[in-house]
Scaffold this active site. Structure first.
Site, PDB file in Angstrom:
ATOM      1  N   GLU A  36       0.822  -1.222   0.000  1.00  0.00           N
ATOM      2  CA  GLU A  36       0.000   0.000   0.000  1.00  0.00           C
ATOM      3  C   GLU A  36       0.858   1.275   0.000  1.00  0.00           C
ATOM      4  O   GLU A  36       1.131   1.849   1.052  1.00  0.00           O
ATOM      5  CB  GLU A  36      -0.943   0.021   1.216  1.00  0.00           C
ATOM      6  CG  GLU A  36      -1.860   1.246   1.205  1.00  0.00           C
ATOM      7  CD  GLU A  36      -2.767   1.361   2.430  1.00  0.00           C
ATOM      8  OE1 GLU A  36      -3.646   2.237   2.419  1.00  0.00           O
ATOM      9  OE2 GLU A  36      -2.592   0.593   3.392  1.00  0.00           O
ATOM     10  N   LYS A  75      -2.731  -2.011  -2.955  1.00  0.00           N
ATOM     11  CA  LYS A  75      -3.767  -1.124  -2.421  1.00  0.00           C
ATOM     12  C   LYS A  75      -3.328   0.303  -2.737  1.00  0.00           C
ATOM     13  O   LYS A  75      -2.312   0.778  -2.217  1.00  0.00           O
ATOM     14  CB  LYS A  75      -3.950  -1.340  -0.916  1.00  0.00           C
ATOM     15  CG  LYS A  75      -5.036  -0.435  -0.317  1.00  0.00           C
ATOM     16  CD  LYS A  75      -5.455  -0.867   1.089  1.00  0.00           C
ATOM     17  CE  LYS A  75      -6.477   0.095   1.660  1.00  0.00           C
ATOM     18  NZ  LYS A  75      -7.059  -0.345   2.934  1.00  0.00           N
TER      19      LYS A  75
END
Length: 295
Positions: free
Chosen positions: A176, A213
């Site tokens: 992420e 992400k």
């Protein structure tokens, strides 16, 4: 790795619920839920309250595998129980929802326009415990504030180095590298990020599986290549501070990108609501986020 879970995350319709606010963001999450700081006097009481909130969300009939593929837990939640069952087991056995674990320890100080992850002491032990507790994958966040090539390069290299360590124990890492939605050069940062991620994906051993992400991109369908990459199980989007309706509108324009929202998921939920009011609100949110995720 549980192949049933892998298949569900790879091909299932729905989104991933992020229930992983921790440490510094816990008081904020509780406040949003209507619990003032005077309701607890130490960390243990605070975590007990946040576990009650998460238990209420997870046990709600609205928290349904028809809409929700997986849920990201905070370490403290992984170590607790719901109705006598370890949280991850409850999620999968009772709900059919795949459990993930947030493993980062927060962000380092800003440098080169980015915030790397702080070092994660005891990561090997944490990963071992995650495997024992039947966690499927992990999540770790860095933050990109400026389109600084050196900074973005460092973020992506750090993320993939840790991801390889995670994959080596049979867990699927969610990488992420968030781009701040308020960044004045967000689109340029996304171009640099895409390039750096592409390079790292190409260098992975052929059996390594990861998830990404990412902030919802400025240009629609900008991450389509990643959605089709054989190393990538799924590309999920964070809400990044957008309201739920803004995040859903933007997400719906990106085909194949699914949500992994935290604040936008728990928006409107309150400690003061009856269980019926709570479930009605959560059902509206899950339905709306689901609709935006299946475009």
């Amino acid at each position: 790795m549980n192949t049933k879970q892998l298949d569900r995350i790879h091909t299932g319709k729905g989104f991933i619920a992020a229930l992983d606010q921790s440490g510094g963001s816990t008081p904020k999450a509780l406040l949003q839920y209507g619990i003032q700081e005077d309701r607890y006097s130490n960390e243990e009481e605070m975590f007990a309250l946040v576990h009650e909130m998460r238990t209420r969300i997870i046990k709600s009939p609205a928290f349904d595998s028809k809409y929700i593929l997986g849920a990201i837990l905070f370490e403290n939640t992984m170590d607790r129980f719901i109705d006598g069952q370890a949280t991850a087991d409850y999620l999968w056995d009772q709900k059919g929802i795949v459990p993930f674990l947030k493993i980062d320890q927060g962000l380092a100080e800003p440098e080169d326009g980015v915030q790397l992850m702080k070092l994660i002491p005891g990561l090997d032990d944490l990963l071992k415990r995650a495997v024992q507790k039947h966690i499927f994958g992990t999540k770790m966040r860095s933050l990109i504030k400026e389109a600084n090539p050196a900074g973005i390069q460092k973020v992506v290299e750090q993320q993939f180095a840790v991801a390889r360590q995670i994959a080596s124990v049979g867990l699927v890492p969610i990488i992420e590298p968030e781009v701040d939605i308020h960044s004045k050069d967000k689109q340029q940062a996304e171009k640099l990020l895409k390039q750096a991620i592409s390079t790292q994906l190409a260098a992975l051993d052929k059996d390594v599986k990861v998830m990404l992400k990412l902030s919802i991109p400025t240009e629609d369908n900008f991450y389509r290549d990643f959605i089709e990459d054989p190393h990538v199980v799924r590309v999920v989007a964070l809400s990044g501070g957008y309201t739920q309706s803004e995040a859903n509108d933007k997400l719906a324009r990106n085909h194949g990108l699914i949500a992994s929202f935290s604040r936008a998921l728990s928006q409107g939920l309150s400690d003061q609501q009856t269980d019926e009011e709570f479930s009605t609100m959560l059902a509206q949110s899950t339905q709306a986020i689901y609709e935006a995720s299946i475009t």
